[in-house]
Design an enzyme around this catalytic site. Structure first.
Site, mmCIF file in Angstrom:
data_model
loop_
_atom_site.group_PDB
_atom_site.id
_atom_site.type_symbol
_atom_site.label_atom_id
_atom_site.label_comp_id
_atom_site.label_asym_id
_atom_site.label_seq_id
_atom_site.Cartn_x
_atom_site.Cartn_y
_atom_site.Cartn_z
ATOM 1 N N HIS A 18 0.839 -1.208 0.000
ATOM 2 C CA HIS A 18 0.000 0.000 0.000
ATOM 3 C C HIS A 18 0.870 1.252 0.000
ATOM 4 O O HIS A 18 0.642 2.193 -0.762
ATOM 5 C CB HIS A 18 -0.902 0.059 1.248
ATOM 6 N N LYS A 42 -18.189 -6.139 7.999
ATOM 7 C CA LYS A 42 -16.888 -6.792 7.980
ATOM 8 C C LYS A 42 -16.250 -6.742 9.366
ATOM 9 O O LYS A 42 -16.392 -5.763 10.094
ATOM 10 C CB LYS A 42 -16.002 -6.056 6.952
ATOM 11 N N ARG A 91 -1.883 -6.490 -7.837
ATOM 12 C CA ARG A 91 -0.818 -7.440 -7.503
ATOM 13 C C ARG A 91 -0.764 -8.594 -8.495
ATOM 14 O O ARG A 91 0.301 -8.984 -8.933
ATOM 15 C CB ARG A 91 -1.032 -8.006 -6.092
ATOM 16 N N SER A 129 -3.100 -7.751 3.177
ATOM 17 C CA SER A 129 -3.449 -7.497 4.577
ATOM 18 C C SER A 129 -3.977 -8.744 5.280
ATOM 19 O O SER A 129 -3.770 -8.914 6.478
ATOM 20 C CB SER A 129 -4.476 -6.373 4.670
#
Length: 152
Positions: A18, A42, A91, A129
């Site tokens: 990030h 979440k 990514r 993450s």
């Protein structure tokens, strides 16, 4: 006209990937708003307030970076802050497929918005993450994966 980009995400926690995306985007934009998404559906490891503090630690002294929290649709937040760009990192190829669909829907809802993709640097392409949270939950050392300025 200021080129304002929103870099949305949960950043739970921020990773070196990030950080790399934001730092590499600084020459492109006049202002980057790191927008920490709040999603009550979440479960997060860090609170929104902790994630905001983490971002401010990492980017302290960068006058082109603003850290904020938001909920709801990213395009609505972009309208609110007069951003015409959404910054996203990619990514792997699956990221592109997922992000492309979102970018098209965002463009349909807010025709003035452009999504700008930056490829993750090779050394961060496997980093996310979720993996860092799992290491944290199990008492592991995450210092190789999070920014040096981050104090967890």
């Amino acid at each position: 006209m200021n080129k304002i980009a929103v870099f949305p995400g949960s950043f739970d926690p921020i990773t070196k990937g990030h950080e790399s995306i934001v730092r590499r985007a600084l020459p492109i934009f006049d202002k980057i708003i790191i927008a920490i998404g709040i999603n009550s559906e979440k479960t997060f490891y860090f609170t929104p307030e902790q994630r905001e503090v983490h971002m401010k630690q990492v980017f302290r002294g960068e006058n082109k970076i603003v850290v904020d929290k938001y909920s709801g649709l990213t395009v609505e937040y972009c309208k609110k802050v007069n951003a015409k760009y959404i910054l996203r990192g990619l990514r792997i190829s699956a990221d592109f497929e997922f992000e492309r669909g979102i970018a098209h829907l965002n463009k349909a809802m807010y025709p003035e918005i452009e999504t700008v993709f930056l490829l993750a640097e090779q050394e961060y392409s496997a980093l996310n993450s979720t993996i860092v949270r799992e290491i944290l939950r199990n008492g592991g050392d995450v210092s190789l994966f999070v920014p040096e300025k981050l104090k967890l």
